[in-house]
Scaffold this motif. Structure first.
Motif, mmCIF file in Angstrom:
data_model
loop_
_atom_site.group_PDB
_atom_site.id
_atom_site.type_symbol
_atom_site.label_atom_id
_atom_site.label_comp_id
_atom_site.label_asym_id
_atom_site.label_seq_id
_atom_site.Cartn_x
_atom_site.Cartn_y
_atom_site.Cartn_z
ATOM 1 N N GLU A 70 65.445 -27.335 124.421
ATOM 2 C CA GLU A 70 65.703 -27.682 123.024
ATOM 3 C C GLU A 70 67.193 -27.938 122.851
ATOM 4 N N THR A 71 67.522 -29.061 122.239
ATOM 5 C CA THR A 71 68.913 -29.464 122.118
ATOM 6 C C THR A 71 69.255 -29.809 120.680
ATOM 7 N N VAL A 72 70.495 -29.546 120.292
ATOM 8 C CA VAL A 72 70.981 -29.895 118.969
ATOM 9 C C VAL A 72 71.305 -31.385 118.944
ATOM 10 N N VAL A 73 70.804 -32.082 117.950
ATOM 11 C CA VAL A 73 71.060 -33.514 117.806
ATOM 12 C C VAL A 73 72.416 -33.678 117.120
ATOM 13 N N ASP A 74 73.382 -34.221 117.872
ATOM 14 C CA ASP A 74 74.721 -34.428 117.311
ATOM 15 C C ASP A 74 74.987 -35.884 116.942
ATOM 16 N N GLY A 75 74.017 -36.761 117.204
ATOM 17 C CA GLY A 75 74.153 -38.156 116.845
ATOM 18 C C GLY A 75 74.927 -39.000 117.844
ATOM 19 N N ARG A 76 75.437 -38.386 118.941
ATOM 20 C CA ARG A 76 76.261 -39.127 119.894
ATOM 21 C C ARG A 76 75.923 -38.810 121.346
ATOM 22 N N THR A 77 76.100 -37.547 121.751
ATOM 23 C CA THR A 77 76.085 -37.215 123.169
ATOM 24 C C THR A 77 74.886 -36.399 123.633
ATOM 25 N N ASP A 78 74.048 -35.925 122.740
ATOM 26 C CA ASP A 78 72.886 -35.148 123.191
ATOM 27 C C ASP A 78 71.878 -36.093 123.840
ATOM 28 N N GLY A 92 71.933 -45.848 114.703
ATOM 29 C CA GLY A 92 72.617 -44.560 114.606
ATOM 30 C C GLY A 92 71.601 -43.442 114.530
ATOM 31 N N VAL A 93 71.934 -42.317 115.121
ATOM 32 C CA VAL A 93 71.047 -41.161 115.102
ATOM 33 C C VAL A 93 71.611 -40.173 114.087
ATOM 34 N N PRO A 94 70.814 -39.795 113.087
ATOM 35 C CA PRO A 94 71.342 -38.909 112.046
ATOM 36 C C PRO A 94 71.547 -37.489 112.535
ATOM 37 N N LYS A 95 72.492 -36.814 111.902
ATOM 38 C CA LYS A 95 72.665 -35.377 112.119
ATOM 39 C C LYS A 95 72.626 -34.698 110.760
ATOM 40 N N ASP A 96 72.365 -33.426 110.751
ATOM 41 C CA ASP A 96 72.206 -32.669 109.515
ATOM 42 C C ASP A 96 73.442 -32.814 108.618
ATOM 43 N N PRO A 97 73.244 -32.895 107.283
ATOM 44 C CA PRO A 97 74.382 -33.023 106.373
ATOM 45 C C PRO A 97 75.380 -31.862 106.458
ATOM 46 N N LYS A 98 74.927 -30.693 106.877
ATOM 47 C CA LYS A 98 75.836 -29.548 107.019
ATOM 48 C C LYS A 98 76.143 -29.250 108.492
ATOM 49 N N TYR A 99 75.961 -30.253 109.357
ATOM 50 C CA TYR A 99 76.150 -30.077 110.798
ATOM 51 C C TYR A 99 77.558 -29.572 111.113
ATOM 52 N N LYS A 100 77.618 -28.606 112.025
ATOM 53 C CA LYS A 100 78.881 -28.114 112.566
ATOM 54 C C LYS A 100 78.744 -28.069 114.086
ATOM 55 N N ASP A 101 79.815 -28.394 114.790
ATOM 56 C CA ASP A 101 79.789 -28.341 116.254
ATOM 57 C C ASP A 101 79.511 -26.916 116.732
ATOM 58 N N ASN A 102 78.931 -26.831 117.910
ATOM 59 C CA ASN A 102 78.709 -25.564 118.618
ATOM 60 C C ASN A 102 77.759 -24.607 117.912
ATOM 61 N N GLY A 106 67.873 -22.768 115.641
ATOM 62 C CA GLY A 106 67.079 -21.627 115.223
ATOM 63 C C GLY A 106 67.792 -20.475 114.573
ATOM 64 N N GLY A 107 69.096 -20.506 114.504
ATOM 65 C CA GLY A 107 69.816 -19.387 113.910
ATOM 66 C C GLY A 107 69.650 -19.324 112.404
ATOM 67 N N GLN A 108 69.887 -18.154 111.854
ATOM 68 C CA GLN A 108 69.834 -17.971 110.404
ATOM 69 C C GLN A 108 71.049 -18.648 109.785
ATOM 70 N N GLY A 109 70.832 -19.468 108.774
ATOM 71 C CA GLY A 109 71.933 -20.153 108.111
ATOM 72 C C GLY A 109 72.533 -21.289 108.924
ATOM 73 N N VAL A 110 71.835 -21.719 109.974
ATOM 74 C CA VAL A 110 72.300 -22.831 110.810
ATOM 75 C C VAL A 110 71.578 -24.091 110.355
ATOM 76 N N PHE A 111 72.326 -25.169 110.188
ATOM 77 C CA PHE A 111 71.741 -26.419 109.720
ATOM 78 C C PHE A 111 72.004 -27.510 110.744
ATOM 79 N N VAL A 112 71.021 -27.696 111.630
ATOM 80 C CA VAL A 112 71.074 -28.723 112.675
ATOM 81 C C VAL A 112 69.668 -29.267 112.860
ATOM 82 N N TYR A 113 69.575 -30.446 113.489
ATOM 83 C CA TYR A 113 68.289 -30.974 113.926
ATOM 84 C C TYR A 113 68.151 -30.615 115.395
ATOM 85 N N CYS A 114 66.985 -30.114 115.790
ATOM 86 C CA CYS A 114 66.743 -29.693 117.169
ATOM 87 C C CYS A 114 65.581 -30.504 117.737
#
Length: 147
Positions: A70-78, A92-102, A106-114
């Motif tokens: 399972e990988t985080v979609v960063d819109g560039r290098t995943d 273009g590949v979208p990433k979450d509006p609240k995306y943060k690197d690293n 699945g974490g609590q309060g984490v906003f990414v596409y996996c």
């Protein structure tokens, strides 16, 4: 009768400042809820866009992009973004509006596409996190979609 002074008393100023503070607080609370609902709406659109790109990809290559972990979609290098961009099935590949690197999936309060593919690319799962209950039929928290 009031003296001929052209100003407000200290009490009048304090009352006006207090009323303005209460009104601003209410407006800010309402705006923060609307902002979260807007981000959830964008997430739903992003996921539909990803599904469309994945459908185009499988029609071209007979399998979904291979990402066994399972990988985080960063819109560039995943692995998903790289595969979709190289195949030219999306601009273009979208990433979450609240995306943060690293951040991890699945974490609590984490906003990414996996994204993760299974069974040698015959199926996949995409997970994403909604902030509110504003999307019809879905509650706040992690959502899972598959083909």
């Amino acid at each position: 009768m009031r003296p001929n002074n052209q100003g407000f008393t200290l009490i009048e100023l304090l009352v006006v400042i207090t009323i303005m503070t209460v009104i601003l607080s209410v407006v800010l609370v309402m705006l923060s809820g609307a902002t979260a609902k807007g981000r959830d709406s964008r997430r739903e659109e992003d996921i539909k866009s990803l599904q469309s790109a994945l459908n185009l990809y499988i029609n071209q290559f007979v399998a979904y992009p291979l990402c066994p972990q399972e990988t985080v979609v960063d819109g560039r290098t995943d692995c998903l973004s790289t595969a979709l961009l190289e195949a030219k099935v999306t601009q273009g590949v979208p990433k979450d509006p609240k995306y943060k690197d690293n951040e991890a999936c699945g974490g609590q309060g984490v906003f990414v596409y996996c994204y993760q593919s299974q069974n040698n690319g015959t199926t996949y799962t995409v997970r994403y996190h909604l902030e509110t209950d504003s999307v019809h039929g879905k509650s706040a928290g992690w959502q899972i979609i598959s083909p």
